[in-house]
Scaffold this active site. Structure first.
Site, PDB file in Angstrom:
ATOM      1  CB  CYS A   1      48.990  76.648  64.519  1.00 24.86           C
ATOM      2  SG  CYS A   1      48.435  76.314  62.803  1.00 24.86           S
TER       3      CYS A   1
ATOM      4  CG  HIS B   1      39.255  56.329  53.882  1.00 24.43           C
ATOM      5  ND1 HIS B   1      38.354  56.698  52.953  1.00 24.43           N
ATOM      6  CD2 HIS B   1      39.008  55.008  54.408  1.00 24.43           C
ATOM      7  CE1 HIS B   1      37.343  56.006  53.089  1.00 24.43           C
ATOM      8  NE2 HIS B   1      37.508  54.934  53.731  1.00 24.43           N
TER       9      HIS B   1
END
Length: 148
Positions: A68, A101
């Site tokens: 967006c 992670h």
């Protein structure tokens, strides 16, 4: 080795970047799913973020690309879907860390904030980086708990 399916979704502000990245991956042999929008006409980013989050959560695609204007709204919408872990990234380091992670399965990009070459680099790194697991797996599991 087969390439993972990648779903794409964007609002009107991300329409052009979404198409460019989608076509880039298609050209590299990735199976892609385009969830829209299909024009630059004004639309609501939550509709497309939700559709992308649901597609990834269902397993229709292994990864997603959300775009967006800022990347913020569509990532919030995608993250409301359990099983979707959307990470807003701005460079290759944040893209790599989101996979290593956080086991992110959706990369969110702000079309008004990031250049095309940087966006391509982020997507490449995102798709090529595996989740490290280990101590990170416990933390990612807690993300799923909070979404219930």
């Amino acid at each position: 080795m087969s390439k993972p399916t990648v779903a794409f979704a964007a609002d009107h502000a991300g329409f052009e970047l979404k198409n460019l990245l989608r076509d880039e991956l298609k050209g590299q042999g990735y199976p892609v799913v385009d969830l829209g929008t299909l024009s630059a006409e004004s639309v609501d980013y939550p509709d497309f973020g939700r559709a992308l989050g649901e597609a990834v959560s269902r397993g229709d695609a292994q990864f997603g690309v959300a775009v967006c204007g800022s990347g913020i709204g569509i990532s919030i919408a995608a993250n409301r879907i359990p099983g979707c872990r959307a990470a807003l990234v701005h460079d290759s380091l944040s893209a790599r860390l989101s996979r290593q992670h956080n086991d992110a399965n959706v990369i969110a990009l702000g079309a008004r904030l990031i250049g095309v070459d940087t966006a391509k680099d982020c997507l490449k790194v995102f798709l090529e980086t595996p989740f490290e697991g280990g101590r990170h797996a416990r933390r990612v599991a807690k993300l799923g708990e909070s979404a219930q």
